[in-house]
Each structure stands twice: as C-alpha cells, then as structure tokens.
Design a protein around this motif. Structure first.
Motif, short mmCIF file in Angstrom:
data_model
loop_
_atom_site.label_atom_id
_atom_site.label_comp_id
_atom_site.label_asym_id
_atom_site.label_seq_id
_atom_site.Cartn_x
_atom_site.Cartn_y
_atom_site.Cartn_z
N PHE A 164 -46.72 -59.34 42.97
CA PHE A 164 -47.10 -59.62 41.58
C PHE A 164 -48.09 -58.59 41.02
N ILE B 70 -46.27 -55.75 39.58
CA ILE B 70 -45.64 -56.02 38.28
C ILE B 70 -46.68 -55.79 37.18
N LEU B 71 -47.89 -56.27 37.41
CA LEU B 71 -48.96 -56.08 36.41
C LEU B 71 -49.26 -54.60 36.21
N GLY C 123 -46.45 -52.74 34.62
CA GLY C 123 -46.37 -53.16 33.22
C GLY C 123 -47.22 -52.28 32.32
N VAL D 3 -50.93 -55.91 30.80
CA VAL D 3 -50.12 -57.12 30.65
C VAL D 3 -50.88 -58.29 31.27
N PRO E 266 -51.62 -61.84 33.10
CA PRO E 266 -50.91 -62.49 34.20
C PRO E 266 -50.14 -63.74 33.79
N TYR F 217 -45.50 -64.23 30.34
CA TYR F 217 -44.26 -64.18 31.10
C TYR F 217 -43.13 -63.45 30.36
N GLU G 96 -43.48 -60.62 28.69
CA GLU G 96 -43.65 -59.21 29.06
C GLU G 96 -43.44 -59.00 30.56
N LEU G 97 -43.94 -59.92 31.37
CA LEU G 97 -43.77 -59.78 32.82
C LEU G 97 -42.30 -59.76 33.20
N CYS G 98 -41.48 -60.53 32.50
CA CYS G 98 -40.04 -60.54 32.79
C CYS G 98 -39.39 -59.21 32.40
N TRP H 147 -43.30 -67.88 37.28
CA TRP H 147 -42.83 -67.05 38.39
C TRP H 147 -41.33 -67.23 38.62
N ILE I 242 -39.75 -64.89 36.39
CA ILE I 242 -39.84 -63.53 36.92
C ILE I 242 -38.79 -63.31 38.01
#
Length: 357
Positions: free
Chosen positions: A49, A52-53, A56, A64, A66, A69, A71-73, A119, A122
C-alpha cells in the motif's frame, strides 16, 4: 517427518514484495524495483500500500490521501499495467493492519470496515485476489477480543462476493496472535473457505526462538537446550497440523541480531520492539542473519504446501541504519537464495549464492 522430494519443490512460484527492495527508509522508484524483480525471474509481486501512495504522487503529481479510493484505484490500475509490461502478476495486496477486534460503535471499527471496503476496490483495480491481514498490534485494552473471529468472518464474506481470499499472518509483535498457532486457531474458528495463512520465516522464528530485547538475541525464559526442543516441537506441530490448502503463501526473510538489545516498550511511532526489529533488520537468508530459516521453510513444505514463496525483506544493514543497494543485483541474489533454500530444505548440496553487498 520424512524427507522432501526435491523435484516437487522446483515448481514453487516465487514473488517479491515491492516494499522490500532497496533501503527501507529511502526506497528507489517503484518502476525501477519492478524492473529489477522481473529481470531476476520472479513471477509476481506483493503490492504494498505505501508504494501505491508514493507512485500516486509520481503519477498524479500530488500527494494521494490514504482514504482517497477513487485516486488510489487509478494508481493501482496503472501499477497493474506496468507489472503486465514486465510479465509480473500481482499476487497480493498488503499490509492490511489493525482490522479485527474494535468495539461495536467505536471509531476504530468504523475506520476498519471503511478501509476494508476501500482496499477491496484497490484489489479490483490492480487485479489481485488476495488480501494480507496482519494480526493486530493495537493495545489489547482498546479491543474486544470477543470480536476477533466475527470481524474476520465478516471480512471474508465481503471478500467472497468478489472471489477474493484473506491471508492471515501472525505478526510476532501482535498483541493477541503473535505465533503461527494463534492465527491458525483463529482461522479454524473463522471457518470460511476463503481464509488461510500467510506464514513467514521471520515472524515464526523471530517470535518463538529469537528476541531483540535480550543480550543473546534469543528467547531467554528457558535454557538454550529447552528453547531448541520447544521450537522443534512447534515446527513439528506446524508440519503435522495445518492442511496444505490452508497455507496461502510463505514469506521469506532472516534477521540481524540487533547491535544493542531493544527497550521493552513502544517507540515514538507506537511500534513494539519486535515491530522495530522487523522494520530495519531483515536481510535475505544467508546474508548475515541468525534465524533458523531453513527449519521453518522445511516444516511448511512438510505439510505438502507448494504454493508461493515470497521474499519480503527490510534490509537496513546490520546496524539498521540503511545502506545503498544495487537493486538489480539484490533481486538476483534473492533468486539465488530461493534456489539454495529449496535445496537445503530437501538436503541437496548447492553452491552458495553471491553476497548482496
């Protein structure tokens, strides 16, 4: 337990955790790490994870959050594409922490289930079917131990809607389930077809056999002889009691003996001693560590398990202060460690791999 058939070990697939390449405190860019992992012959990654941050920020040009979601996706989908270009699968998303046991109506519980829903999104975006859940290290006085099993059941049911699985790991600094037997008992009680174990050479040996708070670096509540007997019995129990299909992966790392025993208290960030040890003192096997890694791996293989071996190291050097690492050479060294580890588990002779530094 009988010997292992070496030929049966050669089909074991290998993965590398994205968070584990380069200095733990200052990792190189994610795409450089993916290149090194692919180049060394690994089939997949555990996607972390924090990566991913950080990716990003590179991809979108801003930090981005936490919990963002959407943007995280987007970022996770982009990482999936980059992995695909390098012939890497995404075997698992990790590390999902401090989920189980929050009291009904608490902010902690609300946050835990919001994170679970996020999550899962994600996981859909990056194309993995497995979520690693580490046994909680939240102080026990904040938790309701009676909810641990029911929370994990609820999580499994959420995952099942998408055909996903939960890999439950004993973190050796967990406040409620630090040993493999603790998480295995919980998994049996959860009793869902899509929950199994994430076993780990460091978490097992680093919890039951070694201790960074002692001068010897070993658990010292019994004699050395008694410690060895006790640990051997634990591994024999593991080998004889866990069905192979309830082990989803084995993570591989060793540990350096810390230069000075760690204080038996949480640090400024809230980490317990074994958590601090885990963060910076975990090299590849055969590179300066002292844990009985082969014994743990052999016990897991004796169950009949032939699934993922995944390398998850946090190698800050013997002083734990971080060092510059040639990540291409390091990933290749990890592949050679795998070859040697399997041979040693089966009692075969192999040449020693090249040192990583």
């Amino acid at each position: 337990m009988g010997g292992l058939d070496y030929a049966s070990l050669l089909s074991i697939p290998i993965s590398y955790a994205t968070c584990s390449l380069g200095s733990p405190s200052n990792p190189p860019p994610l795409l450089d790490r993916l290149h090194a992992i692919s180049n060394a012959g690994f089939a997949a990654v555990e996607l972390s994870f924090p990566d991913i941050l950080s990716y990003g920020q590179t991809l979108l040009g801003h930090e981005v959050g936490p919990n963002n979601y959407d943007e995280l996706c987007k970022v996770a989908a982009a990482i999936k594409e980059e992995c695909g270009k390098r012939n890497l699968g995404i075997m698992m998303l990790q590390p999902f922490a401090n989920f189980e046991g929050w009291p009904e109506g608490s902010d902690g519980r609300k946050d835990a289930f919001e994170r679970a829903r996020g999550w899962i999104r994600i996981m859909q975006a990056c194309g993995t079917d497995m979520l690693q859940v580490g046994s909680s290290d939240t102080p026990l006085e904040k938790l309701d131990k009676g909810r641990m099993v029911s929370d994990l059941r609820e999580l499994c049911d959420m995952l099942k809607e998408h055909g996903y699985r939960c890999a439950y790991e004993n973190w050796c600094w967990s406040t409620h389930a630090p040993d493999w037997k603790d998480v295995w008992n919980i998994v049996k009680e959860v009793d869902r077809p899509n929950i199994g174990l994430c076993l780990d050479t460091f978490q097992t040996a680093g919890g039951e056999w070694a201790d960074p708070r002692t001068t010897s670096g070993l658990v010292d509540d019994v004699s050395r002889d008694e410690l060895e007997k006790r640990f051997k019995k634990s591994l024999d129990d593991l080998a004889s009691s866990i069905p192979k299909d309830k082990i989803y992966l084995l993570q591989i790392s060793d540990a350096y003996k810390v230069p000075e025993p760690l204080k038996d208290e949480r640090d400024d960030s809230g980490l317990l001693p074994r958590g601090r040890w885990s963060h910076d003192f975990r090299p590849l096997p055969y590179n300066g560590g002292y844990l009985p890694i082969v014994d743990v791996a052999r016990a897991v293989l004796q169950t009949g398990f032939r699934g993922w071996f995944s390398y998850e190291v946090f190698d800050g050097g013997a002083e734990g202060k971080g060092t510059d690492v040639d990540i291409v050479a390091y990933a290749q060294a990890a592949k050679k460690v795998q070859d040697r580890l399997l041979a040693e588990c089966a009692g075969h002779e192999v040449p020693e791999p090249t040192a990583t530094r």
